[in-house]
Design a protein around this motif. Structure first.
Motif, PDB file in Angstrom:
ATOM      1  N   ARG A  13      -4.734  -3.727  -7.574  1.00  0.00           N
ATOM      2  CA  ARG A  13      -4.025  -4.468  -8.566  1.00  0.00           C
ATOM      3  C   ARG A  13      -4.952  -4.667  -9.927  1.00  0.00           C
ATOM      4  N   LEU A  24      -4.829  -2.241 -12.453  1.00  0.00           N
ATOM      5  CA  LEU A  24      -3.771  -1.672 -13.342  1.00  0.00           C
ATOM      6  C   LEU A  24      -3.889  -2.484 -14.695  1.00  0.00           C
ATOM      7  N   VAL A  30       5.870  -1.822 -10.894  1.00  0.00           N
ATOM      8  CA  VAL A  30       5.551  -0.462 -11.527  1.00  0.00           C
ATOM      9  C   VAL A  30       6.097   0.660 -10.546  1.00  0.00           C
ATOM     10  N   GLU A  31       6.184   1.552 -10.825  1.00  0.00           N
ATOM     11  CA  GLU A  31       6.584   2.934 -10.099  1.00  0.00           C
ATOM     12  C   GLU A  31       5.109   3.362  -9.153  1.00  0.00           C
ATOM     13  N   GLU A  32       5.274   3.849  -8.131  1.00  0.00           N
ATOM     14  CA  GLU A  32       4.232   4.604  -7.468  1.00  0.00           C
ATOM     15  C   GLU A  32       4.844   5.245  -6.422  1.00  0.00           C
ATOM     16  N   HIS A  33       4.462   6.653  -6.388  1.00  0.00           N
ATOM     17  CA  HIS A  33       5.173   7.557  -5.274  1.00  0.00           C
ATOM     18  C   HIS A  33       6.713   7.371  -5.144  1.00  0.00           C
ATOM     19  N   SER A  34       7.286   7.208  -6.345  1.00  0.00           N
ATOM     20  CA  SER A  34       8.702   7.282  -6.423  1.00  0.00           C
ATOM     21  C   SER A  34       9.288   6.185  -5.927  1.00  0.00           C
ATOM     22  N   VAL A  63       7.286  -0.994  -6.744  1.00  0.00           N
ATOM     23  CA  VAL A  63       6.048  -1.679  -6.137  1.00  0.00           C
ATOM     24  C   VAL A  63       6.053  -3.065  -6.798  1.00  0.00           C
ATOM     25  N   ARG A  83       7.499  -2.589  -1.436  1.00  0.00           N
ATOM     26  CA  ARG A  83       8.149  -1.231  -1.928  1.00  0.00           C
ATOM     27  C   ARG A  83       9.538  -1.208  -1.691  1.00  0.00           C
ATOM     28  N   HIS A 112       5.054   1.517 -19.069  1.00  0.00           N
ATOM     29  CA  HIS A 112       3.810   0.979 -17.891  1.00  0.00           C
ATOM     30  C   HIS A 112       4.831   0.384 -16.684  1.00  0.00           C
ATOM     31  N   GLY A 113       5.728  -0.150 -16.792  1.00  0.00           N
ATOM     32  CA  GLY A 113       6.398  -1.217 -15.757  1.00  0.00           C
ATOM     33  C   GLY A 113       7.528  -1.724 -16.285  1.00  0.00           C
TER      34      GLY A 113
END
Length: 207
Positions: free
Chosen positions: A67, A70, A95-99, A102, A122, A204-205
């Motif tokens: 974290r 980021l 944020v987006e991570e691996h679709s 999060v 997630r 970014h998010g």
């Protein structure tokens, strides 16, 4: 190693849990599970008590390190606290991570309700205000990839499961600048979200 990851998943979801329970859930021999757990204990990733095996705090160190790396977290964290204090409501940055969406930081206001969301959790993106905010501002090919990979699962009766309807909503979000979640992720819960963008409109998010 898929077996190691499966063991960790069982310990995370069911811990504290015994050796036999892990072996049965994963579908491998107890000796295999024991060898993996011995290595994990040696490195402080799991602990063992009379009740069984459970997560160790070493994972906390790794999660906090991820974290801290980021840039968005350092920008969003004080703003999340400010919004929570001003509105009295539960506030998150996501944020987006691996679709997936999060949850990386949350702050509770004096009128916050209790939900099951936690830092590090997630969730599917299409049922969250913040998730839809991010989908609306990603490059179209990335949005298409996420929706094709994950589908549009019905989380509640209000969740949008029609791709054409969702695409129309994403266009509206880009136009008005905010997204809404009207009981799409949890009955009785409503949310509003706005994106955090760079000067070049790269997302970014969302908060």
């Amino acid at each position: 190693d898929e077996t190691l990851l499966a063991i960790l998943r069982v310990v995370r979801e069911d811990g504290p849990v015994g050796l036999s329970g892990i072996a049965e859930e994963v579908g491998v021999a107890k000796s295999t599970v024991y060898n993996h757990l011995a290595t994990l204990r040696e490195q402080d990733f799991v602990t063992k008590t009379d009740d069984g095996y459970d997560f160790g705090l070493r994972f906390l160190e790794y999660g906090l390190t991820a974290r801290r790396k980021l840039p968005f977290y350092h920008v969003a964290q004080p703003k999340v606290d400010e919004i929570a204090e001003t509105t009295g409501e539960l506030t998150w940055c996501i944020v987006e991570e691996h679709s997936q969406a999060v949850y990386i930081y949350g702050s509770t206001g004096q009128h916050s309700i209790e939900t099951h969301e936690r830092e590090g959790m997630r969730r599917p993106m299409h049922c969250l205000a913040a998730g839809k905010t991010i989908l609306a501002h990603l490059p179209q090919e990335r949005t298409d990839e996420i929706l094709e990979n994950n589908g549009l699962e019905e989380i509640t009766e209000s969740t949008t499961t029609d791709r054409e309807k969702l695409e129309a909503e994403l266009a509206e979000i880009r136009e008005r600048g905010v997204a809404y979640n009207h009981e799409e992720s949890m009955p009785g819960l409503h949310a509003i979200s706005a994106p955090v963008l760079t000067d070049g409109d790269r997302v970014h998010g969302a908060i």
